[in-house]
Motif scaffolding. Structure first.
Motif, PDB file in Angstrom:
ATOM      1  N   ASN A  98       0.827  -1.212   0.000  1.00 47.58           N
ATOM      2  CA  ASN A  98       0.000   0.000   0.000  1.00 47.58           C
ATOM      3  C   ASN A  98       0.856   1.255   0.000  1.00 47.58           C
ATOM      4  OD1 ASN A  98      -2.315  -1.568   0.039  1.00 47.58           O
ATOM      5  ND2 ASN A  98      -2.532  -1.483   2.267  1.00 47.58           N
ATOM      6  N   LYS A 114       2.407   1.912  -3.549  1.00 47.32           N
ATOM      7  CA  LYS A 114       1.444   2.457  -4.510  1.00 47.32           C
ATOM      8  C   LYS A 114       1.318   3.969  -4.410  1.00 47.32           C
ATOM      9  CE  LYS A 114      -1.456  -1.700  -4.776  1.00 47.32           C
ATOM     10  NZ  LYS A 114      -2.786  -2.286  -4.461  1.00 47.32           N
ATOM     11  N   ARG A 115       1.792   4.539  -3.304  1.00 49.16           N
ATOM     12  CA  ARG A 115       1.679   5.983  -3.101  1.00 49.16           C
ATOM     13  C   ARG A 115       2.953   6.737  -3.482  1.00 49.16           C
ATOM     14  NH1 ARG A 115      -2.671   7.653   0.258  1.00 49.16           N
ATOM     15  NH2 ARG A 115      -4.047   5.908   0.761  1.00 49.16           N
ATOM     16  N   ARG A 147       1.999  -9.059  -5.982  1.00 49.57           N
ATOM     17  CA  ARG A 147       1.246  -7.811  -5.764  1.00 49.57           C
ATOM     18  C   ARG A 147       2.147  -6.579  -5.716  1.00 49.57           C
ATOM     19  NH1 ARG A 147      -2.998  -8.518  -0.979  1.00 49.57           N
ATOM     20  NH2 ARG A 147      -3.094  -6.270  -1.369  1.00 49.57           N
ATOM     21  N   PHE A 149      -0.699   2.543   5.573  1.00 55.13           N
ATOM     22  CA  PHE A 149      -1.757   2.885   4.627  1.00 55.13           C
ATOM     23  C   PHE A 149      -2.670   1.689   4.388  1.00 55.13           C
ATOM     24  CE2 PHE A 149       1.418   6.113   3.298  1.00 55.13           C
ATOM     25  CZ  PHE A 149       0.624   7.246   3.439  1.00 55.13           C
ATOM     26  N   ASP A 187      -5.579   0.332   1.585  1.00 58.27           N
ATOM     27  CA  ASP A 187      -6.114   0.537   0.246  1.00 58.27           C
ATOM     28  C   ASP A 187      -7.633   0.357   0.289  1.00 58.27           C
ATOM     29  OD1 ASP A 187      -6.736   0.622  -2.434  1.00 58.27           O
ATOM     30  OD2 ASP A 187      -5.038  -0.614  -3.071  1.00 58.27           O
ATOM     31  N   LYS A 188      -8.319   1.420   0.631  1.00 57.05           N
ATOM     32  CA  LYS A 188      -9.765   1.340   0.828  1.00 57.05           C
ATOM     33  C   LYS A 188     -10.508   0.960  -0.457  1.00 57.05           C
ATOM     34  CE  LYS A 188      -9.861   5.458   2.961  1.00 57.05           C
ATOM     35  NZ  LYS A 188     -10.392   6.630   3.696  1.00 57.05           N
ATOM     36  N   GLU A 189     -10.088   1.505  -1.573  1.00 58.39           N
ATOM     37  CA  GLU A 189     -10.761   1.202  -2.839  1.00 58.39           C
ATOM     38  C   GLU A 189     -10.661  -0.284  -3.180  1.00 58.39           C
ATOM     39  OE1 GLU A 189      -9.460   3.675  -6.002  1.00 58.39           O
ATOM     40  OE2 GLU A 189     -10.102   5.550  -5.050  1.00 58.39           O
ATOM     41  N   ARG A 190      -9.475  -0.857  -2.994  1.00 63.25           N
ATOM     42  CA  ARG A 190      -9.279  -2.273  -3.308  1.00 63.25           C
ATOM     43  C   ARG A 190     -10.144  -3.156  -2.400  1.00 63.25           C
ATOM     44  NH1 ARG A 190      -6.262  -6.789  -1.958  1.00 63.25           N
ATOM     45  NH2 ARG A 190      -5.587  -8.031  -3.750  1.00 63.25           N
ATOM     46  N   GLU A 222      -8.865  -2.619   8.221  1.00 64.80           N
ATOM     47  CA  GLU A 222      -9.712  -3.124   7.137  1.00 64.80           C
ATOM     48  C   GLU A 222     -11.140  -3.354   7.633  1.00 64.80           C
ATOM     49  OE1 GLU A 222      -6.220  -5.429   4.570  1.00 64.80           O
ATOM     50  OE2 GLU A 222      -7.339  -6.511   6.120  1.00 64.80           O
TER      51      GLU A 222
END
Length: 397
Positions: free
Chosen positions: A22, A25-26, A48, A202, A204-207, A317
């Motif tokens: 996560n 990705k930022r 991943r 972090f 990843d709320k969208e995922r 999560e």
């Protein structure tokens, strides 16, 4: 383009590995070159890693790798007796250095025996020991990389306490980041040469939300309490305690189904214990899955029975999925649960966990209120975003 080196052991299924993915990705790939150093390219989460990250395997001989994993010389000496004379000589040489450095009371004498004469692994703008835990990655980040800035991550309370054992090494880090306020407080009590800052992992709320829409893995049963726990089947996660809790829930007349989502070294032992307690009707061992959220989304209560954590990613999560939570008072729980509001925090104690679950389930109005509160709770990551931007952009080339 700035260069960043990040150190981990492997990319196994775990919260630290998820947190790293996560975080990666930022980081904008057009502005930063990222090298991820692993002791070995393996693990369920290896695929991943974003494609723009360059994964490098740290070069070691089989004996060197065994020595840094087991942190001793007896295993390699025993193994070398069955190998060629060349391997036996290598084992003797490693053992001799190990003994000498240990007697000299050098920090990380075991790692120094392997890497003390190896060349620098590279020159970077920043080096991050993201794995932390005062292990191999810490030694390498401190000693085998040249960088204008070095950072160390704390993912566990025990790491905070052990920092004082390695003062010379810790002095080589410019930033210390703790993934919870508890970890930071403990670290600063034991070693305050460089103060630890809180840097929440972090999420990843969208995922997470996308994966809940992929598939419905099971339908909820009426009048059946659905519990879910996600994590590696290993001692720190407290699954053995969860089985004892399940045994008492049955004794309290609770009709429940508890899903254990994850794989790990304790799987066979836990299944045997489950059968011995006659809980096979109540416990479902899901195993490792790339989509634990499909299970989390259907639970009435998410349960975290851990013995210790640094920052339980699964709790965050559960917040994203708007779940009522019962958790032990591990580090990070206070960030996830407002006690009595969206869940309960108890000690790592079978009776307390049972009482927490029963008190919520057998009081429908309380469960309904907590569910409403959970729907209102939001996971903010703005502070972590600010710290990451400061870390990435505040240092000169």
């Amino acid at each position: 383009m700035k260069k960043i080196a990040i150190l981990m052991y492997y990319m196994n299924c775990g919260g630290v590995e998820i947190a790293l993915i996560n975080l990666l990705k930022r980081i904008p790939p057009e502005k930063f070159h990222i090298d991820l150093y692993l002791l070995e390219k393996k693990g369920e989460f290896l695929e991943r890693i974003p494609e723009y990250v360059n994964v490098i395997e740290i070069k070691t001989t089989p004996l060197e790798k065994q020595m840094v994993e087991e942190r001793g010389v007896r295993p390699i000496l025993k193994k070398s007796l069955r190998m060629s004379p060349k391997v036996f000589i290598e084992a003797l040489w490693l053992s001799a250095k190990y003994v000498v450095f240990r007697r000299m009371k050098m920090e990380y004498y075991d790692y120094k025996a392997v890497f003390g004469q190896k060349k620098s692994l590279g020159i970077y703008d920043q080096v991050w020991d993201f794995h932390g835990y005062n292990t191999l990655t810490t030694y390498l980040a401190a000693n085998l990389f040249a960088a204008s800035s070095k950072s160390f991550w704390i993912h566990c309370e025990e790491v905070s306490k052990e920092a004082a054992l390695y003062p010379k090494t810790m002095q080589r880090f410019d930033q210390i980041f703790a993934v919870s306020s508890t970890c930071a407080t403990i670290y600063n009590q034991y070693y305050d040469a460089v103060k630890a800052k809180v840097f929440y992992n972090f999420i990843d709320k969208e995922r997470i939300l996308q994966h809940t829409k992929v598939a419905v893995v099971l339908e909820k049963e009426n009048q059946v309490l659905t519990l879910v726990t996600v994590g590696r089947l290993s001692p720190p996660k407290g699954y053995d305690t969860a089985l004892l809790v399940a045994n008492q829930l049955r004794a309290h007349g609770v009709n429940f189904k508890w899903y254990f989502v994850g794989g790990g070294e304790d799987e066979a032992m836990l299944k045997e214990q489950c059968t011995a307690l006659h809980l096979d009707k109540y416990i479902v061992f899901v195993g490792f899955t790339s989509n634990p959220y499909a299970y989390m989304q259907i639970c009435d209560i998410y349960v975290q029975p851990s013995r210790f954590e640094g920052y339980a990613v699964t709790l965050m999560e559960a917040i994203v999925l708007k779940k009522v939570i019962v958790t032990t008072d591990v580090s990070g729980s206070e960030e996830a649960v407002f006690n009595g509001y969206n869940g309960l925090i108890v000690h790592h104690d079978v009776d307390e966990l049972v009482q927490a679950i029963v008190s919520i389930w057998k009081t429908p109005n309380r469960l309904k209120k907590m569910q409403a509160n959970a729907n209102q709770k939001e996971l903010s990551q703005s502070k972590s975003e600010e710290i990451l931007n400061e870390l990435l952009y505040s240092h000169k080339k």
